[in-house]
Design a protein around this motif. Sequence first.
Motif, PDB file in Angstrom:
ATOM      1  N   ASP A 119      88.631  30.007 -69.526  1.00 58.03           N
ATOM      2  CA  ASP A 119      88.281  29.097 -68.437  1.00 58.03           C
ATOM      3  C   ASP A 119      86.779  29.150 -68.210  1.00 58.03           C
ATOM      4  N   ASP A 120      86.095  28.024 -68.371  1.00 56.86           N
ATOM      5  CA  ASP A 120      84.635  28.024 -68.281  1.00 56.86           C
ATOM      6  C   ASP A 120      84.128  28.069 -66.842  1.00 56.86           C
ATOM      7  N   THR A 121      85.001  27.881 -65.853  1.00 55.56           N
ATOM      8  CA  THR A 121      84.585  27.991 -64.457  1.00 55.56           C
ATOM      9  C   THR A 121      84.487  29.446 -64.017  1.00 55.56           C
ATOM     10  N   THR A 122      85.533  30.210 -64.291  1.00 57.41           N
ATOM     11  CA  THR A 122      85.561  31.627 -63.902  1.00 57.41           C
ATOM     12  C   THR A 122      85.077  32.546 -65.015  1.00 57.41           C
ATOM     13  N   ARG A 123      84.902  32.006 -66.228  1.00 61.53           N
ATOM     14  CA  ARG A 123      84.525  32.774 -67.417  1.00 61.53           C
ATOM     15  C   ARG A 123      85.585  33.833 -67.737  1.00 61.53           C
ATOM     16  N   CYS A 124      86.832  33.503 -67.440  1.00 59.26           N
ATOM     17  CA  CYS A 124      87.933  34.426 -67.711  1.00 59.26           C
ATOM     18  C   CYS A 124      88.612  34.080 -69.035  1.00 59.26           C
ATOM     19  N   LEU A 125      89.032  35.116 -69.737  1.00 56.41           N
ATOM     20  CA  LEU A 125      89.759  34.990 -70.994  1.00 56.41           C
ATOM     21  C   LEU A 125      91.163  35.525 -70.784  1.00 56.41           C
ATOM     22  N   ALA A 126      92.178  34.742 -71.120  1.00 55.35           N
ATOM     23  CA  ALA A 126      93.574  35.165 -71.049  1.00 55.35           C
ATOM     24  C   ALA A 126      94.108  35.333 -72.465  1.00 55.35           C
ATOM     25  N   VAL A 127      94.842  36.427 -72.684  1.00 48.40           N
ATOM     26  CA  VAL A 127      95.344  36.749 -74.021  1.00 48.40           C
ATOM     27  C   VAL A 127      96.802  37.162 -73.926  1.00 48.40           C
ATOM     28  N   GLY A 128      97.670  36.467 -74.669  1.00 50.72           N
ATOM     29  CA  GLY A 128      99.058  36.882 -74.795  1.00 50.72           C
ATOM     30  C   GLY A 128      99.171  37.804 -75.983  1.00 50.72           C
ATOM     31  N   MET A 129      99.396  39.102 -75.722  1.00 50.31           N
ATOM     32  CA  MET A 129      99.436  40.112 -76.769  1.00 50.31           C
ATOM     33  C   MET A 129     100.726  40.915 -76.642  1.00 50.31           C
ATOM     34  N   GLY A 130     101.565  40.839 -77.661  1.00 52.11           N
ATOM     35  CA  GLY A 130     102.827  41.535 -77.596  1.00 52.11           C
ATOM     36  C   GLY A 130     103.651  41.016 -76.441  1.00 52.11           C
ATOM     37  N   SER A 131     104.105  41.919 -75.569  1.00 52.11           N
ATOM     38  CA  SER A 131     104.906  41.520 -74.411  1.00 52.11           C
ATOM     39  C   SER A 131     104.068  41.355 -73.155  1.00 52.11           C
ATOM     40  N   ARG A 132     102.740  41.450 -73.271  1.00 51.39           N
ATOM     41  CA  ARG A 132     101.876  41.416 -72.100  1.00 51.39           C
ATOM     42  C   ARG A 132     100.883  40.256 -72.145  1.00 51.39           C
ATOM     43  N   ALA A 174     104.678  35.749 -74.614  1.00 53.96           N
ATOM     44  CA  ALA A 174     103.968  34.566 -74.108  1.00 53.96           C
ATOM     45  C   ALA A 174     103.510  33.737 -75.295  1.00 53.96           C
ATOM     46  N   ILE A 175     103.988  32.501 -75.384  1.00 56.66           N
ATOM     47  CA  ILE A 175     103.658  31.644 -76.519  1.00 56.66           C
ATOM     48  C   ILE A 175     102.467  30.740 -76.222  1.00 56.66           C
ATOM     49  N   ASP A 176     102.160  30.542 -74.914  1.00 56.12           N
ATOM     50  CA  ASP A 176     101.001  29.731 -74.543  1.00 56.12           C
ATOM     51  C   ASP A 176     100.494  30.165 -73.179  1.00 56.12           C
ATOM     52  N   VAL A 177      99.166  30.199 -73.033  1.00 56.66           N
ATOM     53  CA  VAL A 177      98.524  30.458 -71.743  1.00 56.66           C
ATOM     54  C   VAL A 177      97.541  29.329 -71.473  1.00 56.66           C
ATOM     55  N   LEU A 186      97.042  30.621 -63.703  1.00 55.58           N
ATOM     56  CA  LEU A 186      97.287  30.750 -65.135  1.00 55.58           C
ATOM     57  C   LEU A 186      98.754  30.438 -65.386  1.00 55.58           C
ATOM     58  N   ILE A 187      99.002  29.370 -66.150  1.00 58.20           N
ATOM     59  CA  ILE A 187     100.369  28.965 -66.468  1.00 58.20           C
ATOM     60  C   ILE A 187     100.736  29.576 -67.815  1.00 58.20           C
ATOM     61  N   VAL A 188     101.792  30.385 -67.805  1.00 62.61           N
ATOM     62  CA  VAL A 188     102.227  31.081 -69.012  1.00 62.61           C
ATOM     63  C   VAL A 188     103.596  30.559 -69.425  1.00 62.61           C
ATOM     64  N   SER A 189     103.704  30.101 -70.671  1.00 56.35           N
ATOM     65  CA  SER A 189     104.978  29.656 -71.241  1.00 56.35           C
ATOM     66  C   SER A 189     105.516  30.778 -72.126  1.00 56.35           C
ATOM     67  N   CYS A 197     103.753  30.351 -63.262  1.00 57.91           N
ATOM     68  CA  CYS A 197     102.369  30.170 -62.845  1.00 57.91           C
ATOM     69  C   CYS A 197     101.951  31.391 -62.039  1.00 57.91           C
ATOM     70  N   TRP A 198     100.850  32.028 -62.460  1.00 60.08           N
ATOM     71  CA  TRP A 198     100.352  33.240 -61.819  1.00 60.08           C
ATOM     72  C   TRP A 198      99.048  32.959 -61.086  1.00 60.08           C
ATOM     73  N   ASP A 199      98.840  33.633 -59.984  1.00 59.57           N
ATOM     74  CA  ASP A 199      97.572  33.607 -59.264  1.00 59.57           C
ATOM     75  C   ASP A 199      96.648  34.619 -59.945  1.00 59.57           C
ATOM     76  N   THR A 200      95.519  34.152 -60.467  1.00 56.10           N
ATOM     77  CA  THR A 200      94.647  35.041 -61.227  1.00 56.10           C
ATOM     78  C   THR A 200      93.896  36.031 -60.342  1.00 56.10           C
ATOM     79  N   SER A 201      93.875  35.811 -59.023  1.00 54.58           N
ATOM     80  CA  SER A 201      93.206  36.747 -58.108  1.00 54.58           C
ATOM     81  C   SER A 201      94.156  37.842 -57.626  1.00 54.58           C
ATOM     82  N   THR A 202      95.353  37.437 -57.187  1.00 52.59           N
ATOM     83  CA  THR A 202      96.306  38.405 -56.635  1.00 52.59           C
ATOM     84  C   THR A 202      97.286  38.915 -57.685  1.00 52.59           C
TER      85      THR A 202
END
Length: 357
Positions: A119-132, A174-177, A186-189, A197-202
Amino acid sequence: MQRSQLSCSPFIQVANLSDEHADPINCLSFSHDGCLLASGGDDGKLVVWDPAERKPKCRVIFENSVDILLWHPIYPGSLIVGLSNGDLQQLSGFGSLRDYEQVEIRLGGKQAIHCVAYDDTTRCLAVGMGSRVYVTRECQRNVYAGIITLPEPLSPEVLQGPDRVHLNAKKVVAIDVSFHKDGKNLIVSYVSHGIVCWDTSTHGRLWEISLPVATPTIAGAVLFAPVRLLAVYNSVSGVDMYDIAYHGKQRPRKTYPLDERPHSKHRLPVQFINYGAQLFCGTTNGNVRIWDVASANVFQDLHHDSASPTRLYTAVVKQNKSYIATGSIGSGGRPQIKVWAANLGERLCASARFNIH
């Protein structure tokens, strides 16, 4: 079969890129300006192509297969690379065939990487790795800090009784973030656990969508944020469209069918193109299907001349043309990458064409 009429000419093949990968191609990604195309495969090779010149610009050899590619949305020419052993690298400076810079992104885990988003607004990177699912922030170029791990999802409500016990035993993947609302969500499929849908702050769960009993798994997904649509490849009949404004158990708003039932459960990512007016997906018979989003009619089938699954990973709009790159993931024969182009006319937008209610 009815074909849709769009302000876009049919796609034609304009390039065939070969003689680089020795094993099946796992991922393709155009740079945001369309000037570079990256490919990664089971042979551990990353190739950065100049698609206009039809030749490689840089080659990088890893010890493990290259599974995920994502061009950085802030730093042009910077590429995030995910390997099958869980290594995550950020590469840049592709000046010559063997000239590049490489920095490792450490997340504290080492499992197969299934999906990434930035996300270029928050500069956050989300990664689906294994079960996490990990979320980290790039505080300065190539420097990531503040790693969080999202909770595992609850079992969907689509199944009851003994079937629920069986589903609970399935591995969480997680197959898509996809980031949403300027990185606040962050919407995780998940393959077998619906959409959350997760709140990235809380790090709390905001809402979830449970899938129909007939199509309870996800093998690919993509978000089109302007009109809150999530396209899901269900690995059974085709692509289903969900409206993320509605939560809980819901039926797809529209379905984009394939002519035949998939031969396997390969991950086949879907993607919106041409400003959301069209949707496309690879198939397990070697072809690529493009639909008109509004009508769900087939716009065009791209033939890859392969009996093996075709992974369709990337598209870009450049100079009044839309480009698609495809690659086979099956074994046998020399893997090939095909580049297709279509002329664009009037700018189209799904929000004006697709009544989702």
